[in-house]
Structure formats: C-alpha cells, structure tokens
Write an enzyme that holds these catalytic residues in place. Structure first.
Site, mmCIF file in Angstrom:
data_model
loop_
_atom_site.group_PDB
_atom_site.id
_atom_site.type_symbol
_atom_site.label_atom_id
_atom_site.label_comp_id
_atom_site.label_asym_id
_atom_site.label_seq_id
_atom_site.Cartn_x
_atom_site.Cartn_y
_atom_site.Cartn_z
ATOM 1 N N LYS A 46 -0.625 -7.359 -7.563
ATOM 2 C CA LYS A 46 -0.858 -8.645 -6.808
ATOM 3 C C LYS A 46 -2.422 -9.208 -7.202
ATOM 4 O O LYS A 46 -2.619 -10.284 -7.687
ATOM 5 C CB LYS A 46 -0.563 -8.681 -5.356
ATOM 6 C CG LYS A 46 -0.897 -10.135 -4.955
ATOM 7 C CD LYS A 46 -1.002 -9.866 -3.343
ATOM 8 C CE LYS A 46 -1.770 -9.077 -2.662
ATOM 9 N NZ LYS A 46 -3.293 -9.828 -2.531
ATOM 10 N N HIS A 58 0.838 -1.133 -0.034
ATOM 11 C CA HIS A 58 0.074 -0.002 -0.123
ATOM 12 C C HIS A 58 1.031 1.298 -0.022
ATOM 13 O O HIS A 58 0.560 2.263 -0.667
ATOM 14 C CB HIS A 58 -1.032 0.068 1.262
ATOM 15 C CG HIS A 58 -1.749 -1.221 1.292
ATOM 16 N ND1 HIS A 58 -1.708 -2.077 2.317
ATOM 17 C CD2 HIS A 58 -3.112 -1.175 0.637
ATOM 18 C CE1 HIS A 58 -2.703 -2.866 2.088
ATOM 19 N NE2 HIS A 58 -3.611 -2.519 1.108
#
Ligand code: PAF
Length: 288
Positions: A146, A34
């Site tokens: 991902k 993040h």
C-alpha cells in the site's frame, strides 16, 4: 515475548535472538495488513522483531499526528498472538534524546507524489527506519505494498547506504469493499468510507482498461480521477502512472509500472496503488 522500551533493552534482547531475524516496523493500530507482514516474517525467519513507534517527524500536520489511532494494549496482544519474539516500543525521548540532529535525506523518489503532498514525510520515514535497522540489525525487513513509494524510498536508502538486509514487500490487504487496510480508516464515517472505495474502484477500472488496450498513462490516470470525481466527499490529491521501481514518469506503460493515487476525505489522506507487471518480485530481487 520480550517488550523493550529502551535502546539498551532492545540491543541486549537482540543479542539473544536466533538468526535470521525478520523485522516488521509499525506505528501500531495494527490491522490485518500488519498481521500479514508478521505472518510472513514468522514463516521465513527464526526470530521476529516488531517495532511500535508513532513517528512524529513523518507527519507534516500536527493534528494528523495527534489523531493517529493508538492502542498499545491491543497492539501488544496482537504482536503476542502473531508470535513476535521482541517488540521495541520506545518513547520519543528514548529514540531522540537530543531531538533530531542528524537525518537521512532521500533523493528524487521522495519528493514526488506523496512527497509533494507531504513535504519532509519521507525524510522522517527514512531517518526513523535507518535508526530502527541499526538498533535491530534484521536480516529481512517487511513492508506493505500500500505504501509503495515508501518501499522504494527505503529500497534506495538500503542500496545507497549498503545496509545489509533484504526488503520484502507484501501485497496490499483489502477489506471486502476493496479499501486498502490502513490505520487511518477507523477515522472515516460510514459515508466517507463509501466514498473512499472510489480510489480502488478507479484503480481497478484503469487496470481493466489497460488490459483492454488503453495504454496511454494520461488516459489511465484520467480513468481513476473520473471515478473519484463522482464522489462529492472525495477529492483527488494526485493520480500518477510511473515506472514501478524508479517512479519516473512514463510516456508508454510498459510493465512494471504503478498506478498510484491519493485522495482526501474529511481531512483524512488515503493512498492506494496497483502495480502492473512483476514489480513486487523485482522489488525483492533488487534488494536481495
Ligand atoms: O509504514 C509505517 O507504518 C511507517 O512509515 C514506518 C515504516 C513504521 C516508519 O515509521
């Protein structure tokens, strides 16, 4: 940093942000993946909005939703340190006051791979992301590689619904043992974690085999599955070789293609992928 908890607050705060605005939607439990998204947004945009909402409708399994790690205080500190201007963290009642009465129905891309393993997952993702886009009106939105299939579902939604923003996909951030960072990793025991490395080891072996001339999609998928099968704690949910952008099955591996896999370990589902070719660049260009 402004913390908005209601729709009125986020709309008001958004009006005062310098443009262009970058958005990083999250479900919290922040990790370096993040932070990489936030850092890119901070570098590219005048203002950065982050959202924090654990979206029940994308969890098929209520236990997975309850077990999802939550640490609001640490997340807010991480947003602040990353230079976020506005955090939107609504309650479920704020975001869905009448429950979910209208949804986005993603197409074919959403019903394969993760969509087969988790029916309804991508409708939940697309619906909440559409709401977040509408409420925050970003110029750019950042997502991690991902969740490759998620990026393709959102790209298709953005293109189909003519949502005026650019998607940017950032490469997967990994731990030193190769595991793709995921908020779910904290739920793995150390033995499970060792077993979880098999997915990336398998993907890497397949990539090496492709470089060395093994080009049949089934052979590449088999290489990944074989590595995973050596770990008694890990079960392969799927390994697929698909066109990187359309996610259609391939008879020949001509880049850009993605090798995507999912494993289950101790009831925890983990996904990972490798994109061969300029899939990331193309993904951005398609939505630019
Ligand atoms: O990738 C995630 O964390 C979630 O799927 C998202 C995009 C924040 C939607 O809930």
């Amino acid at each position: 940093m402004i913390v908005a908890r209601t729709i009125d607050q986020v709309r008001d705060a958004r009006l005062n942000l310098k443009e262009p605005v970058g958005l990083v939607p999250t479900m919290g439990a922040l990790h370096r993946g993040h932070l990489a998204l936030l850092k890119t947004a901070r570098r590219s945009d005048q203002s950065v909005i982050a959202t924090l909402f654990v979206n029940r409708s994308q969890f098929g399994n209520p236990e997975d939703f309850s077990a999802y790690p939550r640490d609001e205080e640490a997340d807010l500190a991480a947003f602040e340190a990353a230079g976020v201007d506005l955090v939107f963290m609504p309650t479920e009642a704020e975001l869905y006051p009448k429950g979910i009465t209208a949804t986005v129905h993603p197409g074919r891309i959403a019903h394969e791979l993760e969509g087969t393993r988790r029916p309804g997952h991508f409708a939940g993702v697309a619906t909440v992301v559409a709401k977040i886009f509408g409420l925050t009106q970003p110029h750019r939105a950042y997502f991690g590689q991902k969740d490759w299939q998620q990026t393709r579902v959102i790209a298709e939604m953005v293109a189909n619904l003519n949502i005026p923003l650019t998607l940017t996909v950032i490469g997967t951030v990994r731990d030193s043992d190769g595991i793709a960072l995921s908020s779910r990793n904290v739920r793995l025991t150390s033995r499970e974690r060792g077993a979880a490395t098999s997915l990336y080891r398998g993907l890497t072996s397949a990539r090496e085999a492709w470089d060395a001339g093994t080009h049949a999609p089934t052979s590449l998928a088999e290489i990944v599955s074989n590595v995973i099968s050596q770990e008694p704690l890990a079960t392969t949910a799927y390994v697929e070789v698909r066109h990187a952008l359309t996610l259609t099955p391939l008879s020949k591996t001509i880049p850009p293609f993605v090798i995507a896999g999912a494993i289950e370990i101790g009831g925890i589902g983990l996904i990972d992928n490798i994109v061969v070719g300029n899939g990331l660049t193309l993904a951005e260009e398609l939505n630019g």
